[in-house]
Design an enzyme around this catalytic site. Structure first.
Site, PDB file in Angstrom:
ATOM      1  N   THR A   1       6.221 -55.865 111.117  1.00  0.00           N
ATOM      2  CA  THR A   1       4.824 -56.269 111.018  1.00  0.00           C
ATOM      3  C   THR A   1       4.261 -56.500 112.420  1.00  0.00           C
ATOM      4  O   THR A   1       4.981 -56.407 113.415  1.00  0.00           O
ATOM      5  CB  THR A   1       4.708 -57.556 110.192  1.00  0.00           C
ATOM      6  OG1 THR A   1       5.528 -58.568 110.804  1.00  0.00           O
ATOM      7  CG2 THR A   1       5.188 -57.325 108.758  1.00  0.00           C
TER       8      THR A   1
ATOM      9  N   GLY B   1       7.972 -60.826  89.797  1.00  0.00           N
ATOM     10  CA  GLY B   1       7.599 -59.412  89.861  1.00  0.00           C
ATOM     11  C   GLY B   1       7.265 -58.921  91.250  1.00  0.00           C
ATOM     12  O   GLY B   1       6.756 -57.806  91.405  1.00  0.00           O
TER      13      GLY B   1
ATOM     14  N   GLY C   1      13.162 -44.275  92.183  1.00  0.00           N
ATOM     15  CA  GLY C   1      13.641 -43.148  92.977  1.00  0.00           C
ATOM     16  C   GLY C   1      13.720 -43.447  94.455  1.00  0.00           C
ATOM     17  O   GLY C   1      13.815 -42.516  95.265  1.00  0.00           O
ATOM     18  N   LYS C   2      13.725 -44.725  94.831  1.00  0.00           N
ATOM     19  CA  LYS C   2      13.756 -45.097  96.247  1.00  0.00           C
ATOM     20  C   LYS C   2      15.181 -45.325  96.760  1.00  0.00           C
ATOM     21  O   LYS C   2      15.415 -45.329  97.969  1.00  0.00           O
ATOM     22  CB  LYS C   2      12.882 -46.334  96.471  1.00  0.00           C
ATOM     23  CG  LYS C   2      11.415 -46.049  96.137  1.00  0.00           C
ATOM     24  CD  LYS C   2      10.555 -47.296  96.104  1.00  0.00           C
ATOM     25  CE  LYS C   2       9.130 -46.947  95.685  1.00  0.00           C
ATOM     26  NZ  LYS C   2       8.278 -48.147  95.556  1.00  0.00           N
TER      27      LYS C   2
END
Length: 369
Positions: free
Chosen positions: A131, A314, A328-329
């Protein structure tokens, strides 16, 4: 109880308490901690974490994952292998495993900065994602120190004295004033080069330029610049750097940073890698940016998360690696690990058991500009 012989325990209770076990798989490891009768051997102690249980065992599995990344990274490539150097937009040679390292800004504020700098200095990782604070705090430390404080210090009193608190770290606000004095002439030069030479700035190009200008071997980004390690920061304006860019836009407007070019850069690093490994310290944008780039290749081959976040709200920060598999990561046949721990405790130990054990195998650091 009726039907129970005098002096005998109830049969139903006996059956419940003394239920027989099925055999465990033969490869099941036995729980065994470190025996200090062996003396103080830190390598053996950390090896014993693997069979200690709880997060110590997760740490041991993380060591295995990172060592697997390194093993593949150091494998020689076939002579005729397509390096895709023209497509990756990177000056770094392809290796058997491209390692992505992501970290939040507070870790650069802490002493983990020196661990990260070691990895970058010795070409042990290939792509950095952080960051704005993860960039500026490194540069600011080259201008003035950060100090240890207490978590309990009162915000009102600190504000009255111009002291900023990062957990139990203290940063005098004068540090940011020094940062402004150092940064503004560089921003002027960037605008001039954009207007007169057609330079197209991106966050990664700006970070590389700042690493060159700081010219201090204590800096992570000094070494990232020298070793051509791209540093991606899609939220580069969300911090003191953004404050300075904002103020500069009144004095000398017109600076443009193209995040789309950087998006192509990080995605291409993943797409054309032979294999990929993710080491992600903390959560938020750095975690998702690396994972999403690896979606472009149907998932990373190796992954280690270190953070304290939970999944029950979440959040992406708290998501376990298995959630990334669903997107799919991370590849379905991977063996990812999450260590639920403060990275300031765990990451130096992880490096000690992995990269630092193989320091001689990595190519010597580059020294040209």
């Amino acid at each position: 109880m009726e039907g129970t012989p005098s002096g005998a325990a109830p049969s139903s209770a006996l059956a419940a308490v003394l239920k027989h076990s099925s055999a465990l798989p033969p490869e099941s490891a036995q729980v065994q901690g470190y025996d200090f009768n062996r003396g103080v051997d830190y390598h053996a102690l950390l090896e014993a974490y693997g069979t200690t249980g709880f997060q110590a065992t997760n740490f041991g599995r993380a060591v295995q994952q990172v060592n697997a990344m390194i093993e593949k990274k150091l494998e020689p490539l076939a002579v005729d292998e397509d390096h895709h150097e023209d497509l990756t937009q990177s000056r770094r040679p392809l290796t058997g495993c491209t390692i992505f390292l992501g970290y939040t800004s507070n870790l650069i504020s802490s002493g983990i900065r020196e661990t990260i700098r070691y990895l970058v200095q010795h070409n042990m990782v290939d792509v950095l994602v952080t960051t704005a604070g993860g960039v500026e705090e490194d540069l600011i430390k080259c201008l003035a120190p950060t100090y240890l404080g207490e978590f309990s210090l009162r915000g009102k009193e600190l504000r009255e004295n111009g002291i900023n608190r990062i957990g139990n770290l203290l940063v005098p606000n004068d540090n940011y004033c020094k940062f402004e004095d150092w940064l503004m002439p560089i921003l002027d030069q960037m605008v001039q080069e954009q207007n007169t030479e057609g330079v197209k700035w991106t966050p990664s190009k700006m970070i590389s330029r700042l690493g060159k200008e700081i010219n201090n071997p204590e800096s992570v980004y000094y070494w990232a610049h020298k070793n051509h390690i791209p540093v991606l920061s899609p939220a580069l304006t969300d911090g003191s750097l953004g404050d300075m860019i904002f103020f500069h836009s009144y004095k000398n407007p017109g600076l443009v940073l193209d995040i789309v070019e950087d998006l192509r850069l990080i995605n291409m690093q993943a797409i054309f890698a032979k294999r990929t490994g993710m080491i992600i310290l903390g959560g938020g944008v750095v975690k998702h940016h690396i994972a999403n780039a690896n979606l472009m290749r149907n998932g990373a081959d190796y992954a280690v998360y270190i953070n304290t976040a939970q999944e029950f709200d979440g959040s992406d920060s708290g998501a376990r690696p298995d959630e990334a598999v669903s997107w799919g990561k991370i590849r379905m046949d991977a063996q990812p690990v999450k260590v639920y721990a403060d990275a300031s405790l765990v990451f130096p130990l992880l490096v000690a058991e992995t990269f630092a054990q193989k320091a001689d195998a990595f190519r010597a650091e580059k020294n040209e500009d």
